[in-house]
Motif scaffolding. Structure first.
Motif, short mmCIF file in Angstrom:
data_model
loop_
_atom_site.label_atom_id
_atom_site.label_comp_id
_atom_site.label_asym_id
_atom_site.label_seq_id
_atom_site.Cartn_x
_atom_site.Cartn_y
_atom_site.Cartn_z
N CYS A 1 0.83 -1.20 0.00
CA CYS A 1 0.00 0.00 0.00
C CYS A 1 0.87 1.25 0.00
CB CYS A 1 -0.95 0.01 1.20
SG CYS A 1 -0.16 -0.09 2.81
N ARG A 2 0.27 2.35 -0.44
CA ARG A 2 0.94 3.64 -0.48
C ARG A 2 -0.05 4.74 -0.10
NH1 ARG A 2 1.57 3.86 -7.14
NH2 ARG A 2 -0.61 4.45 -7.61
N PHE A 3 0.48 5.94 0.06
CA PHE A 3 -0.27 7.10 0.53
C PHE A 3 -0.50 8.06 -0.63
CE2 PHE A 3 -0.31 11.43 2.13
CZ PHE A 3 -0.96 11.39 3.35
N HIS A 4 -1.70 8.62 -0.73
CA HIS A 4 -1.99 9.64 -1.74
C HIS A 4 -2.50 10.88 -1.02
CE1 HIS A 4 -3.28 10.23 -6.19
NE2 HIS A 4 -3.05 11.39 -5.63
N GLY A 5 -1.79 12.00 -1.20
CA GLY A 5 -2.12 13.22 -0.49
C GLY A 5 -2.88 14.22 -1.33
N PHE A 6 -3.79 14.94 -0.69
CA PHE A 6 -4.63 15.95 -1.34
C PHE A 6 -4.88 17.11 -0.38
CE2 PHE A 6 -6.07 11.72 -2.73
CZ PHE A 6 -6.05 11.82 -4.11
N THR A 7 -5.65 18.08 -0.85
CA THR A 7 -6.39 18.96 0.04
C THR A 7 -7.87 18.88 -0.34
OG1 THR A 7 -6.11 20.94 -1.35
CG2 THR A 7 -4.50 20.59 0.42
N ILE A 8 -8.72 19.18 0.64
CA ILE A 8 -10.15 19.27 0.39
C ILE A 8 -10.64 20.68 0.74
CG2 ILE A 8 -10.76 16.85 0.68
CD1 ILE A 8 -11.45 17.46 3.59
N ASP A 9 -11.72 21.08 0.08
CA ASP A 9 -12.38 22.34 0.38
C ASP A 9 -12.90 22.32 1.82
OD1 ASP A 9 -14.66 24.30 0.53
OD2 ASP A 9 -14.10 24.64 -1.56
N LYS A 10 -12.69 23.41 2.56
CA LYS A 10 -13.10 23.46 3.95
C LYS A 10 -14.60 23.22 4.14
CE LYS A 10 -13.32 27.48 6.08
NZ LYS A 10 -12.93 28.83 6.60
N ARG A 11 -15.38 23.44 3.08
CA ARG A 11 -16.82 23.24 3.22
C ARG A 11 -17.16 21.80 3.58
NH1 ARG A 11 -20.56 26.66 -0.97
NH2 ARG A 11 -19.47 28.66 -0.85
N LEU A 12 -16.28 20.87 3.23
CA LEU A 12 -16.55 19.48 3.56
C LEU A 12 -16.64 19.29 5.08
CD1 LEU A 12 -15.26 16.38 1.77
CD2 LEU A 12 -15.03 16.46 4.26
N GLN A 13 -15.98 20.14 5.85
CA GLN A 13 -15.99 20.01 7.30
C GLN A 13 -17.06 20.87 7.97
OE1 GLN A 13 -14.37 17.76 8.66
NE2 GLN A 13 -12.42 17.39 7.65
N ARG A 14 -17.83 21.60 7.16
CA ARG A 14 -18.85 22.46 7.77
C ARG A 14 -19.93 21.61 8.42
NH1 ARG A 14 -20.77 28.31 5.47
NH2 ARG A 14 -21.23 29.12 7.55
N GLY A 15 -20.39 22.04 9.54
CA GLY A 15 -21.34 21.25 10.32
C GLY A 15 -20.65 20.46 11.40
N VAL A 16 -19.39 20.06 11.15
CA VAL A 16 -18.57 19.44 12.19
C VAL A 16 -17.76 20.52 12.90
CG1 VAL A 16 -16.72 17.80 12.67
CG2 VAL A 16 -18.45 17.25 10.96
N VAL A 17 -17.14 21.41 12.12
CA VAL A 17 -16.45 22.56 12.72
C VAL A 17 -17.51 23.52 13.24
CG1 VAL A 17 -14.88 24.48 12.30
CG2 VAL A 17 -14.52 22.30 11.12
N PRO A 18 -17.45 23.92 14.51
CA PRO A 18 -18.43 24.87 15.04
C PRO A 18 -18.42 26.18 14.26
CG PRO A 18 -17.19 23.84 16.82
CD PRO A 18 -16.52 23.43 15.54
N GLU A 19 -19.59 26.75 14.05
CA GLU A 19 -19.70 27.97 13.24
C GLU A 19 -18.88 29.11 13.81
OE1 GLU A 19 -21.16 28.66 10.23
OE2 GLU A 19 -21.33 26.50 10.12
N LEU A 20 -18.71 29.15 15.13
CA LEU A 20 -17.96 30.24 15.74
C LEU A 20 -16.52 30.29 15.27
CD1 LEU A 20 -18.06 32.54 17.86
CD2 LEU A 20 -17.31 30.86 19.57
N VAL A 21 -15.93 29.11 15.00
CA VAL A 21 -14.52 29.06 14.59
C VAL A 21 -14.36 28.68 13.13
CG1 VAL A 21 -13.70 28.57 16.92
CG2 VAL A 21 -14.28 26.67 15.40
N TYR A 22 -15.46 28.37 12.44
CA TYR A 22 -15.36 27.97 11.03
C TYR A 22 -14.62 28.99 10.17
CZ TYR A 22 -16.77 26.55 6.31
OH TYR A 22 -16.77 26.20 4.98
N PRO A 23 -14.85 30.31 10.33
CA PRO A 23 -14.11 31.28 9.50
C PRO A 23 -12.60 31.21 9.68
CG PRO A 23 -16.01 32.32 10.52
CD PRO A 23 -15.86 30.98 11.17
N LEU A 24 -12.13 30.68 10.81
CA LEU A 24 -10.69 30.60 11.08
C LEU A 24 -10.05 29.34 10.50
CD1 LEU A 24 -10.69 31.72 14.82
CD2 LEU A 24 -10.37 33.14 12.78
N ALA A 25 -10.87 28.38 10.06
CA ALA A 25 -10.33 27.13 9.52
C ALA A 25 -9.63 27.40 8.20
CB ALA A 25 -11.46 26.12 9.33
N PRO A 26 -8.56 26.65 7.89
CA PRO A 26 -7.88 26.82 6.60
C PRO A 26 -8.84 26.59 5.44
CG PRO A 26 -6.61 25.40 8.07
CD PRO A 26 -7.94 25.60 8.71
#
Length: 256
Positions: free
Chosen positions: A89-114
């Protein structure tokens, strides 16, 4: 197959006693390769809960001890188990749009997320081809809660999911690639022999933000995930517009 896809590393520490005991106690080495993959995959998907650890770059034995993880940490554990079972097995790296974490990240700190969040999946060599495994990230109760909260929706990019087939996503191991966050991907770093090589140059949430994340925010996020697991899916301000990602020209490719 060369040792690069089967060797232990500081993060893929499958020689650690807890991992060796798990493999032995479950009898996984007595299985065919297909069933070995399925056993390790199902363990990580079903028995390691979706949640947020203190860091992405944790050894697999630490993730096992935590009993929870997200894409990167659950992926590290899955890779360690696969190598313990002699599955390349091997590793494949990416980035995802922060919107994917919306709803899990509290709205108060969501604007500070990368804006772009480090993401990864695991690639295995099986029956002469490389397959992509990502569908292990959400444990079944979390996925079921999202399906129940959005019964008429198939496209969703929020709450830790990024899929165009929410009601029937490709998350079960059937000898083919699996996905649950694929539609949130917006940048491809390529493949690496192991997560250690990737995290040497790609890290996130350092400094004050990193301290706040480790000490406060991740626990808040884990509390929200626990509530989701029993059916309490939080409302996202802005409605339907915030359940899909910003359109990107990025297209994932088949592993080669």
């Amino acid at each position: 197959m060369t040792d690069q896809y089967l060797s232990p590393t500081p993060l893929l520490d499958f020689e650690a006693p807890p991992i060796q005991h798990l493999v032995t106690d479950r009898g996984w080495l007595n299985l065919s390769q297909t069933d070995r993959i399925g056993a390790a995959y199902d363990f990580v998907r079903n028995e390691i809960l979706f949640g947020y650890n203190s860091d992405d770059a944790l050894p697999a034995s630490r993730v096992l001890a935590d009993g929870y993880g997200q894409c990167n940490t659950k992926g590290t554990l899955l890779m360690a188990l696969l190598r313990a079972l002699d599955v390349p097995c091997r590793f494949h790296g990416f980035t995802i749009d922060k919107r994917l974490q919306r709803g899990v990240v509290p709205e108060l700190v969501y604007p500070l997320a990368p804006a772009n969040i480090i993401h990864s999946w695991v690639e295995i060599q099986h029956e002469g081809q490389w397959l992509e495994l990502e569908g292990f990230i959400l444990d079944p109760p979390v996925l079921a809660a999202l399906q129940g909260a959005f019964p008429d929706r198939n496209s969703l990019c929020a709450y830790g999911a990024g899929t165009n087939c929410l009601q029937n996503p490709d998350v079960a191991w059937r000898g083919a690639s699996t996905y649950i966050q694929k539609t949130g991907i917006n940048h491809d770093f390529g493949t690496f022999d192991d997560p250690d090589a990737f995290y040497e140059n790609h890290r996130q949430l350092s400094g004050v933000k990193g301290v706040l994340y480790r000490l406060i925010v991740r626990h808040w996020m884990n509390h929200r995930v626990k509530k989701m697991r029993i059916g309490h899916v939080p409302t996202i301000p802005g409605g339907e517009a915030n359940l899909v990602p910003v359109q990107s020209n990025f297209q994932t490719r088949e592993a080669i």
